[in-house]
Write a protein that holds these residues in place. Structure first.
Motif, short mmCIF file in Angstrom:
data_model
loop_
_atom_site.label_atom_id
_atom_site.label_comp_id
_atom_site.label_asym_id
_atom_site.label_seq_id
_atom_site.Cartn_x
_atom_site.Cartn_y
_atom_site.Cartn_z
N ILE A 182 0.76 -1.26 -0.07
CA ILE A 182 0.12 -0.10 -0.13
C ILE A 182 0.89 1.28 -0.10
CG2 ILE A 182 -0.33 0.34 2.54
CD1 ILE A 182 -3.30 0.09 0.13
N GLN A 183 0.15 2.39 -0.02
CA GLN A 183 0.75 3.63 -0.52
C GLN A 183 1.83 4.02 0.66
OE1 GLN A 183 -2.30 6.92 -0.17
NE2 GLN A 183 -1.62 7.32 -2.15
N ASP A 216 3.44 0.90 -3.67
CA ASP A 216 3.10 2.45 -3.45
C ASP A 216 1.66 2.53 -3.86
OD1 ASP A 216 3.25 5.00 -2.41
OD2 ASP A 216 4.33 5.69 -4.18
N ASN A 251 -2.32 3.48 -4.23
CA ASN A 251 -3.33 4.26 -3.57
C ASN A 251 -4.48 3.39 -3.00
OD1 ASN A 251 -5.79 5.76 -3.80
ND2 ASN A 251 -4.54 7.47 -4.55
N PRO A 252 -5.09 3.60 -2.02
CA PRO A 252 -6.27 2.66 -1.26
C PRO A 252 -7.33 2.74 -2.18
CG PRO A 252 -4.97 4.25 0.35
CD PRO A 252 -4.44 4.34 -0.89
N ASP A 253 -7.56 3.79 -2.94
CA ASP A 253 -8.77 3.71 -3.87
C ASP A 253 -8.67 2.95 -4.87
OD1 ASP A 253 -10.18 5.32 -2.09
OD2 ASP A 253 -9.47 7.35 -3.16
N THR A 300 1.80 1.88 6.98
CA THR A 300 1.06 1.04 6.28
C THR A 300 -0.24 0.71 6.66
OG1 THR A 300 1.96 -0.97 6.49
CG2 THR A 300 2.72 -0.03 4.46
N ASP A 315 -2.38 2.32 8.84
CA ASP A 315 -3.61 3.10 8.75
C ASP A 315 -4.30 2.63 7.29
OD1 ASP A 315 -4.04 3.92 11.21
OD2 ASP A 315 -2.47 5.31 11.17
N PRO A 316 -3.39 3.03 6.10
CA PRO A 316 -4.09 2.89 4.95
C PRO A 316 -4.72 1.55 4.55
CG PRO A 316 -1.78 3.40 4.70
CD PRO A 316 -1.89 3.61 6.24
N GLU A 330 -7.90 1.67 6.20
CA GLU A 330 -9.00 2.39 5.66
C GLU A 330 -9.37 1.64 4.35
OE1 GLU A 330 -6.78 5.94 4.01
OE2 GLU A 330 -8.38 6.09 2.35
N VAL A 331 -8.72 0.88 3.80
CA VAL A 331 -9.09 0.04 2.64
C VAL A 331 -10.13 -1.16 2.95
CG1 VAL A 331 -8.73 -1.64 0.68
CG2 VAL A 331 -7.09 0.12 1.07
N THR A 348 -6.13 -3.72 11.42
CA THR A 348 -6.46 -3.60 10.32
C THR A 348 -7.89 -4.10 9.75
OG1 THR A 348 -5.31 -5.42 9.33
CG2 THR A 348 -4.25 -3.26 9.12
#
Ligand code: B12
Length: 220
Positions: free
Chosen positions: A95-96, A124, A126-128, A151, A153-154, A157-158, A188
């Motif tokens: 991830i990002q 790297d 992007n979560p979206d 990583t 938190d992202p 988020e996903v 997570t």
């Protein structure tokens, strides 16, 4: 005690590392054992970096050498893992913020050897982009490889966004990579965590097998 191979990889002795691997493979040694010795070296390189004995240049050299080493081992791993016609789809991503990919690539390679369809989104990411890809592919699994604490938190988020979008129910989510622990899985909201690619493959195989049984009994 450290093996000769582990020591030489830590010392970044490229020629010695590669020639020892070729020789041991030629003698028919278990490629997984050779792989484990290389992986151990990477942990030790990491410790040296942390203790400021090694710097970024050594990290980079060790990464390149590890990749060369695993490229030598890879062809001999075929047939080490169980063959079978059970297949599933998996999306992989680092991830990002994180560009480490050696572990992710090894996990992906082992999955392909088992007949899984692997969609590797790279590093790297992007979560979206992960969420869009899950919508598009509708995979059985989503695997995150994580080597940096930033990583967490992202990834969380996903997983939260996938839940909100109703895309989480059938999806099993794995987190792996050197810095992950069971706590990272809980934080997570993933389903499975490991620092061993083979364990990850086993989890995917068992999940698919269980689904086949449930389906045969009239379940989903
Ligand atoms: C090589 C390396 C690099 C290389 C990476 C090359 C590459 N192409 O990947 C380079 C030089 C680029 C690099 C850069 C950095 N690195 Co670095 N790096 C390492 C090192 C030494 C080895 C990592 C590695 O590849 N190990 C070998 C692989 C095979 O192991 P693995 O990833 O754990 O994978 C195995 C399993 O975990 C599993 N697996 C992996 N992913 C997944 C996913 C799933 C789903 C599953 C099921 C299984 C699975 O399969 C593999 C085989 O079993 C580690 C030290 C360590 N102890 O890990 C530091 C380390 C990860 N790096 C670190 C740091 C700090 C950095 C930098 C920030 C340094 C800097 N100042 O710039 C940058 C970050 C750049 C960025 N934005 O990402 C720290 C992270 C600290 C932290 N807590 O966040 C570490 C831990 C070193 C340390 N002790 O300080 N690094």
């Amino acid at each position: 005690m450290l093996s000769n191979l582990t020591k030489n990889l830590v010392e970044l002795e490229r020629d010695q590392v590669l020639s020892e691997i070729k020789e041991r493979i030629g003698q028919g040694e278990d490629p997984l054992k050779i792989f484990e010795e290389c992986k151990k070296a990477m942990d030790l390189v990491g410790e040296k970096y942390k203790n400021k004995e090694y710097f970024l240049a050594e990290l980079m050299l060790s990464g390149d050498l590890f990749r060369e080493a695993t490229e030598l081992i890879e062809p001999y791993l075929r047939g080490k893992v169980t063959e079978g016609d059970i297949k599933g789809k998996i999306i992989l991503a680092t991830i990002q913020g994180d560009i480490h990919d050696l572990g992710k690539d090894i996990f992906g390679m082992l999955l392909k050897l088992e007949g899984f369809e692997v969609y590797d989104l790279g590093v790297d990411v992007n979560p979206d982009v992960v969420i869009e890809k899950v919508k598009e592919i509708q995979p059985d699994f989503l695997g995150f490889s994580a080597l940096l604490t930033i990583t967490f938190d992202p990834m969380k988020e996903v997983i939260e966004k996938l839940e909100k979008a109703g895309l989480r129910d059938r999806l099993k989510i794995l987190v792996g990579g050197g810095i992950t622990t069971p706590l990272v899985k809980d934080y997570t909201g993933a389903d499975f965590q490991t620092v061993d690619a083979m364990e990850g493959v086993q989890f995917c195989l068992e999940t698919i097998k269980a689904r086949v049984v449930i389906r045969a009994r009239g379940g989903i």
